[in-house]
Enzyme design. Structure first.
Site, PDB file in Angstrom:
ATOM      1  N   HIS A 238       0.872  -1.177   0.000  1.00 27.94           N
ATOM      2  CA  HIS A 238       0.000   0.000   0.000  1.00 27.94           C
ATOM      3  C   HIS A 238       0.912   1.232   0.000  1.00 27.94           C
ATOM      4  O   HIS A 238       2.030   1.170   0.527  1.00 27.94           O
ATOM      5  CB  HIS A 238      -0.832  -0.055   1.290  1.00 27.94           C
ATOM      6  CG  HIS A 238      -1.916   0.960   1.424  1.00 27.94           C
ATOM      7  ND1 HIS A 238      -1.677   2.255   1.792  1.00 27.94           N
ATOM      8  CD2 HIS A 238      -3.250   0.862   1.244  1.00 27.94           C
ATOM      9  CE1 HIS A 238      -2.831   2.915   1.864  1.00 27.94           C
ATOM     10  NE2 HIS A 238      -3.805   2.088   1.526  1.00 27.94           N
TER      11      HIS A 238
ATOM     12  N   ASP B  53       3.155  -4.622   7.950  1.00 29.64           N
ATOM     13  CA  ASP B  53       1.925  -3.849   7.827  1.00 29.64           C
ATOM     14  C   ASP B  53       0.769  -4.830   8.006  1.00 29.64           C
ATOM     15  O   ASP B  53       0.503  -5.662   7.138  1.00 29.64           O
ATOM     16  CB  ASP B  53       1.897  -3.194   6.434  1.00 29.64           C
ATOM     17  CG  ASP B  53       0.568  -2.514   6.141  1.00 29.64           C
ATOM     18  OD1 ASP B  53      -0.397  -2.715   6.889  1.00 29.64           O
ATOM     19  OD2 ASP B  53       0.503  -1.794   5.119  1.00 29.64           O
TER      20      ASP B  53
ATOM     21  N   GLN C 142      -4.427  -5.378   6.915  1.00 32.98           N
ATOM     22  CA  GLN C 142      -5.403  -6.318   6.356  1.00 32.98           C
ATOM     23  C   GLN C 142      -5.306  -7.716   6.967  1.00 32.98           C
ATOM     24  O   GLN C 142      -6.012  -8.619   6.518  1.00 32.98           O
ATOM     25  CB  GLN C 142      -5.223  -6.419   4.828  1.00 32.98           C
ATOM     26  CG  GLN C 142      -5.427  -5.120   4.086  1.00 32.98           C
ATOM     27  CD  GLN C 142      -6.859  -4.585   4.195  1.00 32.98           C
ATOM     28  OE1 GLN C 142      -7.789  -5.275   4.603  1.00 32.98           O
ATOM     29  NE2 GLN C 142      -7.029  -3.320   3.834  1.00 32.98           N
TER      30      GLN C 142
ATOM     31  N   LYS D 231     -10.372  -0.750  10.768  1.00 33.27           N
ATOM     32  CA  LYS D 231     -10.513  -1.926   9.893  1.00 33.27           C
ATOM     33  C   LYS D 231     -10.843  -3.180  10.706  1.00 33.27           C
ATOM     34  O   LYS D 231     -11.056  -4.244  10.152  1.00 33.27           O
ATOM     35  CB  LYS D 231      -9.226  -2.146   9.082  1.00 33.27           C
ATOM     36  CG  LYS D 231      -8.972  -1.035   8.050  1.00 33.27           C
ATOM     37  CD  LYS D 231      -7.801  -1.392   7.185  1.00 33.27           C
ATOM     38  CE  LYS D 231      -7.221  -0.202   6.436  1.00 33.27           C
ATOM     39  NZ  LYS D 231      -8.028   0.218   5.287  1.00 33.27           N
TER      40      LYS D 231
ATOM     41  N   CYS E 207      -4.735   2.421  -3.674  1.00 35.89           N
ATOM     42  CA  CYS E 207      -3.506   2.941  -3.049  1.00 35.89           C
ATOM     43  C   CYS E 207      -2.340   1.984  -3.251  1.00 35.89           C
ATOM     44  O   CYS E 207      -1.506   1.804  -2.342  1.00 35.89           O
ATOM     45  CB  CYS E 207      -3.695   3.215  -1.560  1.00 35.89           C
ATOM     46  SG  CYS E 207      -4.883   4.478  -1.229  1.00 35.89           S
TER      47      CYS E 207
HETATM   48  N1  PLP Z   1      -1.789  -0.839   4.605  1.00 29.63           N
HETATM   49  C1  PLP Z   1      -2.700  -1.590   3.985  1.00 29.63           C
HETATM   50  C2  PLP Z   1      -2.332  -2.954   3.475  1.00 29.63           C
HETATM   51  C3  PLP Z   1      -3.992  -1.091   3.811  1.00 29.63           C
HETATM   52  O1  PLP Z   1      -4.919  -1.830   3.189  1.00 29.63           O
HETATM   53  C4  PLP Z   1      -4.305   0.201   4.310  1.00 29.63           C
HETATM   54  C5  PLP Z   1      -5.633   0.789   4.098  1.00 29.63           C
HETATM   55  O2  PLP Z   1      -6.391   0.396   3.245  1.00 29.63           O
HETATM   56  C6  PLP Z   1      -3.312   0.926   4.964  1.00 29.63           C
HETATM   57  C7  PLP Z   1      -2.068   0.365   5.085  1.00 29.63           C
HETATM   58  C8  PLP Z   1      -3.567   2.280   5.511  1.00 29.63           C
HETATM   59  O3  PLP Z   1      -4.464   2.214   6.577  1.00 29.63           O
HETATM   60  P1  PLP Z   1      -5.037   3.553   7.228  1.00 29.63           P
HETATM   61  O4  PLP Z   1      -5.622   4.350   6.092  1.00 29.63           O
HETATM   62  O5  PLP Z   1      -6.076   3.063   8.196  1.00 29.63           O
HETATM   63  O6  PLP Z   1      -3.920   4.247   7.883  1.00 29.63           O
END
Ligand code: PLP
Length: 404
Positions: free
Chosen positions: A122, A199, A202, A225, A363
């Site tokens: 992401h 990270d 998900q 999430k 993203c």
């Molecule tokens: N990393 C991953 C794999 C994501 O899917 C997301 C959000 O969709 C993020 C990071 C960023 O999360 P946040 O917008 O809650 O900070």
């Protein structure tokens, strides 16, 4: 097992209609809906428990502090961390990784060093490293993605060198649903003395995560999430590393003593929590974690895996369907394209049928470039979704196809 009808009654929003149709909410990877107990926890905090934490000697301040600190302990227990000193509250995964990138780079990275990320990250696990690499001069190397949506582990082994200072990878891809073999990646990195950041945006909502069993050095996730409120997230970090890292932001809470000549910093985890924290968010996040534990992470993973397999089977029955990503281990995300229909057209028309999906690059633009596509339609599932809703999605896609 999961009693989905009973669970659905816990989520008020699932009873609403969109354009006169029952809502089918398949945008759970973007954010999940909230159970009544989380909504009530926020209301209860403001009605009965609100006072600024940590600084007060009065009853309410101490009470709010106790609630926030027990929320921290709940998070610790939920992800299997050893100590609450290793649980930093942030605004979400994005802020967690920015904190990590900024502070880790300042402590450990210089020109000539290398950080390894992957081709399915992401933007929030790419851009913070790019910003710091401009400042400190280290290089970013990227683990390639194979055609089936898995990481190329042989290529990863070849990327690791005596210049590698950190590996930062996603546990689960928000586009492909691929569950990466993080244990294997961590073992390999550790055998070279390299720490690993994960990270978990998900993964934490869908599979049981134990940071100590995984051996992760850092682990980030977002409250919103995992059925909690927006504006709260977590960075887990191993104490030994966090202690060597400088603060991310300055202000109240993160100090021990301030003079104009010299300031000393607070102990962990407060060193990394400048300013009034989102204590209401922490309290409500703990409630969300209680809620999912009540259902059971193993039950959630099994049910969602069944939903995902059913979705793939149903969608594969549609002519011109192309499912993007075909990893052996996958989580509750299915990305697809149908014929030449633009993802945004598909998403807009499905929306008119009450079906909420996400469209676009999610993203993850470098991943789209790798796959040679501008975007996908993404259906992402939660334990409150049903096979019946997946049937509605498949029928909706067939209807949209007929319009083209
Ligand atoms: N990393 C991953 C794999 C994501 O899917 C997301 C959000 O969709 C993020 C990071 C960023 O999360 P946040 O917008 O809650 O900070």
């Amino acid at each position: 097992m999961i009693d989905v009808e009973k669970i659905r009654r816990d989520f008020p929003i699932l009873g609403r209609e969109v354009y006169g149709k029952p809502l089918v909410y398949f945008d759970n990877a973007a954010t999940t809906q909230k159970p009544q107990c989380v909504i009530d926890a926020i209301s209860e905090a403001y009605c009965n428990e609100n006072a600024n934490v940590h600084r007060g000697i009065h009853f309410l301040s101490q009470h709010a502090t106790d609630l926030m600190e027990s929320a921290r302990d709940k998070v610790r227990q939920f992800i299997g961390a050893g100590s609450t000193e290793e649980i930093i509250f942030t605004r979400g995964t994005t802020e967690s990784i920015n904190l990590l990138a900024s502070s880790f780079s300042s402590a450990f990275l210089k020109e000539g060093d290398e950080v390894i990320i992957s081709g399915m990250e992401h933007h929030s696990n790419i851009v913070p490293w790019q910003i710091q690499s401009e400042r400190y001069g280290f290089r970013i190397k990227v683990i390639p993605v194979l055609d089936n949506g898995e990481l190329d582990l042989e290529a990863f082994k070849a990327l690791v060198s005596d210049k590698t200072r950190l590996v930062s990878i996603t546990h689960v891809s928000n586009v492909l649903g691929t569950v990466n073999p993080v244990s294997e990646i961590i073992s390999l990195a550790h055998s070279h003395g390299i720490p690993v950041a994960v990270d978990g945006a998900q993964s934490v909502p869908h599979i049981k995560v134990n940071v100590q069993e995984l051996g992760a050095d850092f682990y980030a996730f977002s409250g919103h999430k995992i059925y909690g409120p927006t504006g709260i997230g977590v960075l887990y970090g191993r104490k030994e590393l966090l202690e060597q890292m400088p603060p991310y932001q300055g202000g109240g809470e993160m100090i021990k003593r301030v003079t104009f000549e010299k300031t000393t910093y607070n102990e962990l985890p407060y060193k990394f929590e400048a300013g009034t924290p989102d204590y209401v968010g922490s309290i409500a996040l703990a409630k969300a974690l209680d809620y999912v534990q009540g259902i059971g992470m193993d039950n959630i993973a099994a049910y969602e895996s069944e939903l995902c397999s059913y979705a793939i089977e149903r969608l594969n029955g549609i002519p011109d369907m192309r499912i993007i990503g075909n990893a052996e281990h996958r989580s509750a995300v299915v990305s697809f394209l149908v014929g030449n229909i633009y993802p945004s057209d598909m998403g807009t028309l499905l929306d008119r049928l009450g079906i909420a999906v996400r469209t676009g690059h999610h993203c993850a633009e470098p991943l789209m470039d790798r796959l040679g596509i501008p975007g996908t339609v993404r259906a992402s599932f939660a334990f409150y979704n049903t096979k019946h809703e997946i049937d509605s999605l498949a029928e909706g896609i067939e209807r949209v196809k007929q319009m083209f």
